[in-house]
Write a protein that holds these residues in place. Structure first.
Motif, PDB file in Angstrom:
ATOM      1  N   SER A  55       0.631   3.723   1.784  1.00 23.82           N
ATOM      2  CA  SER A  55       0.914   4.085   3.190  1.00 23.82           C
ATOM      3  C   SER A  55       2.169   3.387   3.706  1.00 23.82           C
ATOM      4  O   SER A  55       2.893   3.938   4.541  1.00 23.82           O
ATOM      5  CB  SER A  55      -0.248   3.678   4.100  1.00 23.82           C
ATOM      6  OG  SER A  55      -1.450   4.178   3.611  1.00 23.82           O
ATOM      7  N   ARG A  89      -1.786  -3.121  -8.216  1.00 25.31           N
ATOM      8  CA  ARG A  89      -1.314  -3.303  -6.851  1.00 25.31           C
ATOM      9  C   ARG A  89      -0.248  -4.397  -6.849  1.00 25.31           C
ATOM     10  O   ARG A  89      -0.458  -5.452  -7.441  1.00 25.31           O
ATOM     11  CB  ARG A  89      -2.490  -3.765  -5.972  1.00 25.31           C
ATOM     12  CG  ARG A  89      -2.361  -3.477  -4.485  1.00 25.31           C
ATOM     13  CD  ARG A  89      -2.339  -2.020  -4.176  1.00 25.31           C
ATOM     14  NE  ARG A  89      -2.842  -1.693  -2.839  1.00 25.31           N
ATOM     15  CZ  ARG A  89      -2.894  -0.444  -2.387  1.00 25.31           C
ATOM     16  NH1 ARG A  89      -2.462   0.555  -3.128  1.00 25.31           N
ATOM     17  NH2 ARG A  89      -3.364  -0.184  -1.181  1.00 25.31           N
ATOM     18  N   HIS A 119      -0.268  -3.976   5.619  1.00 22.47           N
ATOM     19  CA  HIS A 119      -1.577  -4.097   6.264  1.00 22.47           C
ATOM     20  C   HIS A 119      -2.647  -4.561   5.273  1.00 22.47           C
ATOM     21  O   HIS A 119      -3.813  -4.187   5.385  1.00 22.47           O
ATOM     22  CB  HIS A 119      -1.955  -2.818   7.028  1.00 22.47           C
ATOM     23  CG  HIS A 119      -2.026  -1.577   6.205  1.00 22.47           C
ATOM     24  ND1 HIS A 119      -1.839  -0.330   6.733  1.00 22.47           N
ATOM     25  CD2 HIS A 119      -2.271  -1.369   4.891  1.00 22.47           C
ATOM     26  CE1 HIS A 119      -1.976   0.582   5.788  1.00 22.47           C
ATOM     27  NE2 HIS A 119      -2.250  -0.026   4.652  1.00 22.47           N
ATOM     28  N   CYS A 128      -7.087  -3.197   2.514  1.00 18.02           N
ATOM     29  CA  CYS A 128      -6.938  -1.751   2.716  1.00 18.02           C
ATOM     30  C   CYS A 128      -7.564  -0.998   1.550  1.00 18.02           C
ATOM     31  O   CYS A 128      -8.518  -0.248   1.716  1.00 18.02           O
ATOM     32  CB  CYS A 128      -5.484  -1.327   2.909  1.00 18.02           C
ATOM     33  SG  CYS A 128      -5.296   0.475   2.952  1.00 18.02           S
ATOM     34  N   CYS A 180      -5.848  -2.854   8.270  1.00 22.33           N
ATOM     35  CA  CYS A 180      -4.998  -1.785   8.795  1.00 22.33           C
ATOM     36  C   CYS A 180      -4.951  -1.701  10.307  1.00 22.33           C
ATOM     37  O   CYS A 180      -4.201  -0.908  10.857  1.00 22.33           O
ATOM     38  CB  CYS A 180      -5.466  -0.444   8.247  1.00 22.33           C
ATOM     39  SG  CYS A 180      -5.481  -0.405   6.461  1.00 22.33           S
ATOM     40  N   CYS A 223       0.855  -1.184   0.000  1.00 29.48           N
ATOM     41  CA  CYS A 223       0.000   0.000   0.000  1.00 29.48           C
ATOM     42  C   CYS A 223       0.892   1.236   0.000  1.00 29.48           C
ATOM     43  O   CYS A 223       2.001   1.214   0.546  1.00 29.48           O
ATOM     44  CB  CYS A 223      -0.861  -0.028   1.263  1.00 29.48           C
ATOM     45  SG  CYS A 223      -1.830   1.455   1.520  1.00 29.48           S
TER      46      CYS A 223
HETATM   47 ZN   LIG Z   1      -3.167   0.916   3.121  1.00 26.01          ZN
END
Ligand SMILES: [Zn+2]
Ligand SMILES: [Zn+2]
Length: 346
Positions: A43, A338, A63, A158, A89, A41
């Motif tokens: 993040s 992804r 996550h 996520c 997450c 991700c």
């Molecule tokens: Zn994420």
């Protein structure tokens, strides 16, 4: 203690290295999960690079976790050995505050425990899914439906819930016009989910490079935001805009695309404040909102919804040695859509 193999970073500019981490012995409601796949991700990248504040290194991000239950604590009732499960997450919350009681644990008033770079109730730092095993209390584990492959399930934990939750909350559905800003990991899932909910979906992307994909995912229209004519043509059109972009954009131009009572929801999180001109909100009673992942109940609902509508993210599976390279490619927008780490390569 359980020893897990992992990939960790030691600082903002450091590459990933092989590491061993400890997972706690199973408490009465804990589930031990053998992780099969972990999504990458954006993040993870922000955190690993120290861009979102202090980080407790060494850090094991991840996550978007999909795996198999291999052991359960004595009082676990929801899962048994062999179950296909996911973790997103967060791995815990207070369970007592008003928001937790509503099933919105992500907004826990005492602070939910993030899956990595947090501290759990035992006072130990949390470490994420770039690892072979994780121990999580059963209330923060979700079930992955049989018809969703584990590799494709990972990003739903996520990216999937982050887009499903606002689409659900602001009731994307038949008769509603929804625009998705950005066609990355989040955006491509937002298109698929909003389409499956019955909304008419338009993609607003920097370029038309991914137009064919967008239409295949269920968008009716696809416009480039680099052409000012797009904003003239679509003025006052959308009931709901989901902005997945975390870079600076001219947010007021996007407000002008909302219809009466329309809402623009940011799920992307720009590091710098956006400059809002209130006069772009007042005239049509428009709203500007934010949304962060979703609660555990809603995450399960999202997985079941995706199973029912055959929604899976488009992924590229990589080995554990390719994480650094994958990060660079995400930052260069060179991923469709992804990256997912095959944990068996660890
Ligand atoms: Zn994420
Ligand atoms: Zn709480």
């Amino acid at each position: 203690m359980i020893t897990a193999k992992a990939r960790a970073v030691d600082g903002p500019d450091k590459p990933f290295r092989a590491a061993e981490i400890k997972r706690r012995d199973l408490d009465s409601h804990d589930v031990l999960i053998e992780i099969k796949y972990a999504g990458i991700c954006h993040s993870d990248i922000h955190t690993a690079h120290g861009e979102w504040g202090e980080v407790n290194y060494p850090l094991v991000p991840g996550h978007e976790i999909a795996g198999i239950v291999t052991d359960v604590g004595p009082h676990v009732t929801k899962y048994k050995v062999g179950d296909r499960v996911g973790v997103g997450c967060m791995v815990d919350s207070c369970s007592e505050c008003e928001n937790c009681r509503k099933g919105e644990e992500q907004y826990c008033l005492n602070g939910m425990v993030p899956t990595y770079d947090g501290v759990d109730k035992y006072g130990e730092p949390t470490q994420g899914g770039y690892s072979t095993h994780i121990v999580v209390t059963e209330d923060f584990v979700v079930r992955i439906p049989d018809n969703i492959p584990l590799d494709a399930a990972a990003p739903l934990l996520c990216a999937g819930i982050t887009t499903y939750s606002p689409l659900n909350h602001w009731v994307a559905g038949p008769g509603k016009k929804v625009a998705v800003v950005g066609m990355g990991g989040l955006g491509h899932l937002a298109v698929k989910i909003a389409h499956a909910m019955g909304a008419e979906v338009t993609v607003l992307s920097q370029s038309l490079r991914k137009k064919e994909d967008g239409l295949e995912f269920g968008a009716k229209d696809y416009y480039t935001t680099s052409d000012p004519e797009t904003f003239n043509k679509l003025a006052g059109t959308f009931d709901l805009i989901i902005n997945t972009v975390s870079a600076q954009i001219d947010i007021n131009a996007y407000f002008s695309l909302l219809t009466l009572d329309g809402t623009l929801v940011n799920v992307g999180a720009p590091a710098e404040p956006l400059s809002v001109n209130v006069f772009s909100l007042i005239p049509h009673r428009r709203s500007f909102a934010g949304s962060m992942i979703g609660g555990i109940r809603e995450t399960q609902e999202m997985l079941d919804f995706c199973a029912k509508h055959n929604i899976v993210p488009k992924i590229e599976v990589i080995s554990a040695d390719q994480i650094d390279e994958a990060y660079e490619r995400v930052l260069a927008s060179d991923v469709k859509y992804r990256f997912v780490i095959d944990i068996s390569t660890m």
